[in-house]
Design a protein around this motif. Structure first.
Motif, short mmCIF file in Angstrom:
data_model
loop_
_atom_site.label_atom_id
_atom_site.label_comp_id
_atom_site.label_asym_id
_atom_site.label_seq_id
_atom_site.Cartn_x
_atom_site.Cartn_y
_atom_site.Cartn_z
N UNK A 50 0.83 -1.21 0.00
CA UNK A 50 0.00 0.00 0.00
C UNK A 50 0.87 1.25 0.00
N UNK A 51 2.19 1.08 0.03
CA UNK A 51 3.10 2.21 -0.01
C UNK A 51 3.34 2.88 1.33
N UNK A 52 3.03 2.18 2.42
CA UNK A 52 3.11 2.80 3.73
C UNK A 52 4.40 2.52 4.49
N UNK A 53 5.28 1.69 3.96
CA UNK A 53 6.52 1.38 4.67
C UNK A 53 7.75 2.08 4.08
N UNK A 54 7.56 2.89 3.04
CA UNK A 54 8.68 3.65 2.50
C UNK A 54 9.20 4.60 3.58
N UNK A 55 10.51 4.62 3.74
CA UNK A 55 11.17 5.47 4.75
C UNK A 55 10.76 5.12 6.18
N UNK A 56 10.40 3.88 6.42
CA UNK A 56 10.00 3.43 7.75
C UNK A 56 10.85 2.23 8.15
N UNK A 57 10.90 1.98 9.45
CA UNK A 57 11.46 0.74 9.98
C UNK A 57 10.29 -0.18 10.27
N UNK A 58 10.46 -1.46 9.97
CA UNK A 58 9.36 -2.41 10.17
C UNK A 58 9.93 -3.80 10.42
N UNK A 59 9.07 -4.67 10.95
CA UNK A 59 9.41 -6.06 11.15
C UNK A 59 8.26 -6.92 10.64
N UNK A 60 8.49 -8.21 10.54
CA UNK A 60 7.46 -9.12 10.04
C UNK A 60 7.90 -10.56 10.33
N UNK A 61 7.06 -11.48 9.94
CA UNK A 61 7.42 -12.90 9.99
C UNK A 61 8.67 -13.09 9.11
N UNK A 62 9.59 -13.95 9.51
CA UNK A 62 10.81 -14.15 8.72
C UNK A 62 10.52 -14.44 7.24
N UNK A 63 11.19 -13.70 6.37
CA UNK A 63 11.07 -13.90 4.94
C UNK A 63 10.00 -13.08 4.26
N UNK A 64 9.17 -12.37 5.01
CA UNK A 64 8.08 -11.61 4.39
C UNK A 64 8.55 -10.27 3.84
N UNK A 65 9.19 -9.44 4.66
CA UNK A 65 9.59 -8.11 4.22
C UNK A 65 11.03 -8.00 3.73
N UNK A 66 11.90 -8.89 4.21
CA UNK A 66 13.32 -8.73 3.94
C UNK A 66 13.67 -8.62 2.46
N UNK A 67 12.95 -9.33 1.61
CA UNK A 67 13.29 -9.34 0.18
C UNK A 67 12.39 -8.46 -0.67
N UNK A 68 11.48 -7.75 -0.02
CA UNK A 68 10.62 -6.83 -0.79
C UNK A 68 11.41 -5.56 -1.11
#
Length: 183
Positions: A111-129
Motif C-alpha cells: 500500500x506504499x506505507x513502509x517507504x522510509x520506515x522501519x518495520x518487522x514481520x514474519x521471517x522472509x516476508x519483508x526482507x526481500x521486498x
C-alpha cells in the motif's frame, strides 16, 4: 472510547486475531471485527471465526486504528483487497495508527506505507521486498511513527499491549498486562 477495526480474512492466523481482539477489549477499546464478505472466516488452523460485520459496513464507522492479523493465506487475501489498501491509505493520511503482524506487514508495504520506515514481520516476508528506504529490523514489535509491526504468533501479546499503549496509554497497558499474570 477508541474504536479499532480488525479485518478477518479467510486463512488468517487465529492466535494473532484473537489475542489482538481480546486484549484490546480488556483495555476498554471497541473492536470491530469485519469479514471481507458475509461468510464465517475459517482461520489458518481451522478455527471458525464469526466477524461482527462486513468490511463494507465497518468502514462507515469512525475508526481510530486498523490492525491486520497475519497468517497465510489470510494476509494474501487482505493484500488482494483494494478496499483494504484504500482504507490504509486514508488512515495514514489522517495520521491514525496502522498495525500489522506476521505476514500482514506486506500489505502495508504494497500500500506504499513502509517507504522510509522501519518495520518487522514474519521471517522472509519483508526482507526481500523492494520498498524504498524501508529498514527491516529483526525485533518482536516495532513502532515507527504511526506504523506498528510485529513478527508473528509468539509476539502477538506484546504487539497487542503496544497497541493498547498507543491508543489509551501506558497506565491501561500496565493494568491489562498485570491481569494476564505473564510472569
Amino acid at each position: 472510547m477508541k474504536t479499532v477495526l480488525v479485518p478477518l480474512a479467510q486463512g488468517c492466523e487465529e492466535l494473532e486475531a484473537i489475542t489482538i481482539i481480546d486484549l484490546l477489549r480488556r483495555a476498554g477499546i471497541t473492536v470491530i471485527t469485519a469479514g471481507l464478505d458475509e461468510k464465517p472466516v475459517k482461520a489458518s488452523r481451522g478455527v471458525m471465526l464469526i466477524p461482527d460485520t462486513t468490511l463494507d459496513n465497518a468502514v462507515k464507522q469512525s475508526l481510530d486504528m486498523i490492525v491486520l492479523p497475519g497468517g497465510l493465506p489470510g494476509a494474501d487475501h487482505l493484500n488482494n483487497d483494494p478496499r483494504i489498501h484504500q482504507l490504509l491509505k486514508e488512515m495514514a493520511q489522517q495520521g491514525k495508527p496502522i498495525a500489522a503482524i506476521c505476514a500482514a506487514p506486506k500489505v502495508l508495504a504494497n500500500a506504499g506505507l513502509l517507504a522510509n520506515k522501519s518495520a518487522t514481520s514474519y521471517p522472509g516476508v519483508l526482507e526481500n521486498m523492494e520498498v524504498p528506504d524501508m529498514h527491516f529490523k529483526d525485533v518482536p514489535v516495532l513502532k515507527d511513527g504511526n506504523i506498528i509491526t510485529s513478527r508473528g504468533p509468539g509476539t502477538a501479546m506484546d504487539f497487542a499491549l503496544e497497541l493498547i499503549d498507543t491508543l489509551v496509554g501506558h497506565e491501561i497497558r500496565t493494568q491489562v498486562e498485570a491481569s494476564l499474570v505473564r510472569a
